[in-house]
Structures are given as structure tokens and as C-alpha cells.
Design a protein around this motif. Sequence first.
Motif, PDB file in Angstrom:
ATOM      1  N   THR A  66      38.468  -1.931 -31.247  1.00  0.00           N
ATOM      2  CA  THR A  66      39.889  -1.186 -30.960  1.00  0.00           C
ATOM      3  C   THR A  66      40.975  -2.175 -31.144  1.00  0.00           C
ATOM      4  O   THR A  66      40.758  -3.415 -31.470  1.00  0.00           O
ATOM      5  CB  THR A  66      40.082  -0.869 -29.447  1.00  0.00           C
ATOM      6  N   LYS A  67      42.157  -1.711 -31.515  1.00  0.00           N
ATOM      7  CA  LYS A  67      43.404  -2.410 -31.946  1.00  0.00           C
ATOM      8  C   LYS A  67      43.794  -3.260 -30.786  1.00  0.00           C
ATOM      9  O   LYS A  67      44.240  -4.499 -31.193  1.00  0.00           O
ATOM     10  CB  LYS A  67      44.615  -1.609 -32.478  1.00  0.00           C
ATOM     11  N   GLY A  68      43.653  -2.970 -29.430  1.00  0.00           N
ATOM     12  CA  GLY A  68      44.146  -3.573 -28.325  1.00  0.00           C
ATOM     13  C   GLY A  68      45.590  -4.077 -28.345  1.00  0.00           C
ATOM     14  O   GLY A  68      46.600  -3.361 -28.664  1.00  0.00           O
ATOM     15  N   ARG A  69      45.897  -5.291 -27.910  1.00  0.00           N
ATOM     16  CA  ARG A  69      47.247  -5.827 -27.388  1.00  0.00           C
ATOM     17  C   ARG A  69      47.910  -6.284 -28.599  1.00  0.00           C
ATOM     18  O   ARG A  69      47.443  -7.289 -29.399  1.00  0.00           O
ATOM     19  CB  ARG A  69      47.042  -6.631 -26.251  1.00  0.00           C
ATOM     20  N   THR A  70      49.376  -5.828 -28.616  1.00  0.00           N
ATOM     21  CA  THR A  70      50.320  -6.594 -29.268  1.00  0.00           C
ATOM     22  C   THR A  70      51.416  -7.139 -28.727  1.00  0.00           C
ATOM     23  O   THR A  70      52.145  -6.237 -28.090  1.00  0.00           O
ATOM     24  CB  THR A  70      50.736  -5.850 -30.653  1.00  0.00           C
ATOM     25  N   GLY A  71      51.632  -8.421 -28.575  1.00  0.00           N
ATOM     26  CA  GLY A  71      52.763  -8.900 -27.637  1.00  0.00           C
ATOM     27  C   GLY A  71      52.492  -8.536 -26.259  1.00  0.00           C
ATOM     28  O   GLY A  71      51.570  -8.644 -25.730  1.00  0.00           O
ATOM     29  N   LEU A  72      53.405  -7.796 -25.711  1.00  0.00           N
ATOM     30  CA  LEU A  72      53.564  -7.670 -24.229  1.00  0.00           C
ATOM     31  C   LEU A  72      52.879  -5.988 -24.030  1.00  0.00           C
ATOM     32  O   LEU A  72      52.930  -5.548 -22.822  1.00  0.00           O
ATOM     33  CB  LEU A  72      54.965  -7.424 -23.321  1.00  0.00           C
ATOM     34  N   ALA A 108      33.472   0.916 -27.218  1.00  0.00           N
ATOM     35  CA  ALA A 108      34.958   0.447 -27.800  1.00  0.00           C
ATOM     36  C   ALA A 108      35.024  -0.874 -27.560  1.00  0.00           C
ATOM     37  O   ALA A 108      34.916  -1.217 -26.149  1.00  0.00           O
ATOM     38  CB  ALA A 108      35.627   1.410 -27.208  1.00  0.00           C
ATOM     39  N   VAL A 109      35.229  -1.847 -28.360  1.00  0.00           N
ATOM     40  CA  VAL A 109      35.416  -3.324 -27.945  1.00  0.00           C
ATOM     41  C   VAL A 109      36.796  -3.685 -28.462  1.00  0.00           C
ATOM     42  O   VAL A 109      37.269  -3.732 -29.705  1.00  0.00           O
ATOM     43  CB  VAL A 109      34.361  -4.066 -28.878  1.00  0.00           C
ATOM     44  N   PRO A 110      37.626  -4.167 -27.241  1.00  0.00           N
ATOM     45  CA  PRO A 110      38.850  -4.783 -27.676  1.00  0.00           C
ATOM     46  C   PRO A 110      38.864  -6.166 -28.274  1.00  0.00           C
ATOM     47  O   PRO A 110      37.830  -6.783 -28.166  1.00  0.00           O
ATOM     48  CB  PRO A 110      39.521  -4.852 -26.112  1.00  0.00           C
ATOM     49  N   PRO A 111      39.734  -6.633 -28.903  1.00  0.00           N
ATOM     50  CA  PRO A 111      39.848  -7.845 -29.716  1.00  0.00           C
ATOM     51  C   PRO A 111      39.456  -9.067 -28.625  1.00  0.00           C
ATOM     52  O   PRO A 111      38.912 -10.378 -28.996  1.00  0.00           O
ATOM     53  CB  PRO A 111      41.195  -7.932 -30.155  1.00  0.00           C
ATOM     54  N   GLU A 112      40.149  -8.994 -27.462  1.00  0.00           N
ATOM     55  CA  GLU A 112      39.652  -9.733 -26.463  1.00  0.00           C
ATOM     56  C   GLU A 112      38.350 -10.144 -26.049  1.00  0.00           C
ATOM     57  O   GLU A 112      38.017 -11.333 -25.336  1.00  0.00           O
ATOM     58  CB  GLU A 112      40.582  -9.545 -24.974  1.00  0.00           C
ATOM     59  N   THR A 147      43.098   5.964 -21.722  1.00  0.00           N
ATOM     60  CA  THR A 147      44.018   5.078 -21.038  1.00  0.00           C
ATOM     61  C   THR A 147      43.311   3.906 -21.097  1.00  0.00           C
ATOM     62  O   THR A 147      43.557   2.762 -21.162  1.00  0.00           O
ATOM     63  CB  THR A 147      44.756   5.477 -19.884  1.00  0.00           C
ATOM     64  N   VAL A 148      42.152   3.815 -20.338  1.00  0.00           N
ATOM     65  CA  VAL A 148      41.110   2.778 -19.937  1.00  0.00           C
ATOM     66  C   VAL A 148      40.746   2.192 -21.299  1.00  0.00           C
ATOM     67  O   VAL A 148      40.743   0.777 -21.365  1.00  0.00           O
ATOM     68  CB  VAL A 148      39.984   3.359 -19.159  1.00  0.00           C
ATOM     69  N   VAL A 149      40.187   2.850 -22.215  1.00  0.00           N
ATOM     70  CA  VAL A 149      40.019   2.398 -23.459  1.00  0.00           C
ATOM     71  C   VAL A 149      41.137   1.664 -24.225  1.00  0.00           C
ATOM     72  O   VAL A 149      40.942   0.518 -24.812  1.00  0.00           O
ATOM     73  CB  VAL A 149      39.307   3.351 -24.514  1.00  0.00           C
ATOM     74  N   ARG A 150      42.239   2.222 -24.338  1.00  0.00           N
ATOM     75  CA  ARG A 150      43.527   1.416 -25.030  1.00  0.00           C
ATOM     76  C   ARG A 150      43.800   0.173 -24.194  1.00  0.00           C
ATOM     77  O   ARG A 150      44.489  -0.763 -24.609  1.00  0.00           O
ATOM     78  CB  ARG A 150      44.697   2.463 -24.873  1.00  0.00           C
ATOM     79  N   ASN A 151      43.738   0.224 -22.908  1.00  0.00           N
ATOM     80  CA  ASN A 151      44.238  -1.068 -22.071  1.00  0.00           C
ATOM     81  C   ASN A 151      43.210  -2.188 -21.677  1.00  0.00           C
ATOM     82  O   ASN A 151      43.625  -2.993 -20.922  1.00  0.00           O
ATOM     83  CB  ASN A 151      44.864  -0.439 -20.949  1.00  0.00           C
ATOM     84  N   SER A 152      41.912  -1.836 -21.719  1.00  0.00           N
ATOM     85  CA  SER A 152      40.888  -2.687 -21.259  1.00  0.00           C
ATOM     86  C   SER A 152      40.548  -3.903 -21.900  1.00  0.00           C
ATOM     87  O   SER A 152      40.795  -3.844 -23.116  1.00  0.00           O
ATOM     88  CB  SER A 152      39.354  -2.035 -21.141  1.00  0.00           C
ATOM     89  N   ASP A 153      40.562  -4.990 -21.340  1.00  0.00           N
ATOM     90  CA  ASP A 153      40.188  -6.242 -21.981  1.00  0.00           C
ATOM     91  C   ASP A 153      38.730  -6.512 -22.072  1.00  0.00           C
ATOM     92  O   ASP A 153      38.440  -7.357 -22.814  1.00  0.00           O
ATOM     93  CB  ASP A 153      40.709  -7.223 -21.065  1.00  0.00           C
ATOM     94  N   VAL A 154      37.696  -5.736 -21.502  1.00  0.00           N
ATOM     95  CA  VAL A 154      36.321  -5.613 -21.682  1.00  0.00           C
ATOM     96  C   VAL A 154      35.772  -4.542 -22.441  1.00  0.00           C
ATOM     97  O   VAL A 154      36.551  -3.452 -22.629  1.00  0.00           O
ATOM     98  CB  VAL A 154      35.575  -6.016 -20.232  1.00  0.00           C
TER      99      VAL A 154
END
Length: 306
Positions: free
Chosen positions: A121-127, A149-153, A287-294
Motif C-alpha cells: 500500500t502507499k501508506g504515509r506521506t509526511g503527517l 495489504a502491506v504498508p511501507p513501514e 480505514t484500518v488498511v489505509r492507516n495501519s503500520d503493520v
Amino acid sequence: MSARIDGIDSILLPTDGSDRALAGAKRGIDLAVATGADVHVLSVIDASETETITSLLGRDGDEEVAAIEAEAEAAVEAVATLVQETAPDLEVTTTTERGTPFRVIDRYVDTADIDVVAMGTKGRTGLERVRLGSVTENVLRTVAVPVLAVPPEAVDRSLSPAQTDALLLPTDGSPGGDVAIDWAVALADAFDAMVHALYSADTSRFQAQTQPDEILSKLEDEGQAALETARERAVEAGVSVTGTVASGPPARVILDYAEENAIDLVVIGTHGRSGVERQLIGSVTETVVRNSDVPVVCVPMAAESQ
């Protein structure tokens, strides 16, 4: 290599050569190692992109189209090489196809009898968090098998028995949640991890009611029943389990719990397929997929239980 888990015999790793795709591939390989599954690596040449080039440039665009095709081949080979370096005993199938990426992935899942898709997934950009990658988002909305679904983190966080201790299972007692329980228990068994079953008693949708305490009490009773179902299945499988009823909006409760309890993997149910059409994955799951760090395993109701 671990013995195969019933229902997880083949894992698809779509790739476009990006770092995001690599993060998904790495964790997908981890899952293949843990389950003994075969690996399929797929790169899709976006037909709309090549057709646009040909339409605008004619034969003068042949070189550019050839470069896109070469990039797709290189992306597949890079992931295949990673699989072979990580786990030489795994069987690997590589494919490059043309078409609309998420539609090709969906079709490949059906024709190749894929059990799980692993994607970044794209994950986080800045804040702020940005939108999921359009391909990943459409795959989540269409395929009838679980999607990891795997975040960059999570690119350097291995999914292995040595590093996966806690698995979070949000449950609401629905049929979709029951299917997710079976997958969560099987994955926890594969990773020798504890299942954290979580129910959110969300009273916000009852704001107009005049007896909030009574409503909360009823929701908590429903939550305990949902947790008991998860507990019974985990105990039957010999998997350690703990259960919690929390209060608040489900997505926030899930994300907060994951952060506060060092969760390594989330397994959550989705609406999945309904008749000929596919439904949305659900606002909580999205929402969970968009914001999860795991990593998050999204299990559609259509997925067969373990």
C-alpha cells in the motif's frame, strides 16, 4: 519448511517494480515460507498506457512500449530472484500479462486458483496518510480471496515465527467475522503467535437514544459472545488467545489497540463478493488498511475457512 495449511496453497505477488510492490512481495514470501505455499509472480502491462502511446506516436512509440514491456519482465524476475534467494525450495511461477491491472489480477486469481494475494500500500506521506494505490484498492474491492495489504513501514518487519508474536483479530460476530476467525487462528498457528480478539462497542450510532448505559451493556454482551466464539476456535486449534471488549469507533479502536499492544499482523473480515457484483470492502476495513503500520490480511466473506 512448514507443512501446508489447508486453504493456503498458492500466493500471488503482483509487482510493478516499485518499492511499494517490493514490500508486499517480501511479506508475501514470508507467508509462503510459513505455509509451504507455491508463489506466483505477476506483472501487468497497463494496456491503456501502451495504447495511448501507440495512438499518439504510432510506430515512433514502439521503443517506449518495448521499454515498458522490458520493465515488467524485469520486475517479475527481480521478485522471482528474491523468492529463490529467500527460500530455494519454494515453487515459483512467473507471468507477464497485458490489460487493466486489477482486472488481470482478479482473473489470474480465479484461473490459477490463488488462495492469497500479497500487495503493498502507499501508506504515509509526511503527517498525513494518502490514498491507497489504485490497483491495491481495486483488488481489495474485487478479489474473492484474502489480500495481505502491506504498508511501507513493514518492509523490514518479517512475518516469521521468530518475529510474529501477536495477531489482532477484530470481530463483530457477523458471518464475515467468523470466516476471518478461521484464517486468523490458522495464521497464528503457523507463526506460533497469540490471537488478540477485539470487539468494539460503538455507541456513536445510537446518539439519539435516551438510555446509553443500556445500549452499551447490550453491546458489551454481544461483544463477549463474539469473543467467546473466537476463543473456542483458538483453543480447539491449540492457539493462545486473549479477548478484549473496547468502547469507541471500530477503526480507531483497532488502530489504537494495534499500536499499544505491539501487534505484528491484523486479520479482519470484509464484505467480499455478493452474487455477480462485488461489494465495497467496508469503511472500517478500508480505514484500518489505509492507516495501519503493520500488514493487514483482509478476508472476504467468500473466502473458504481454514
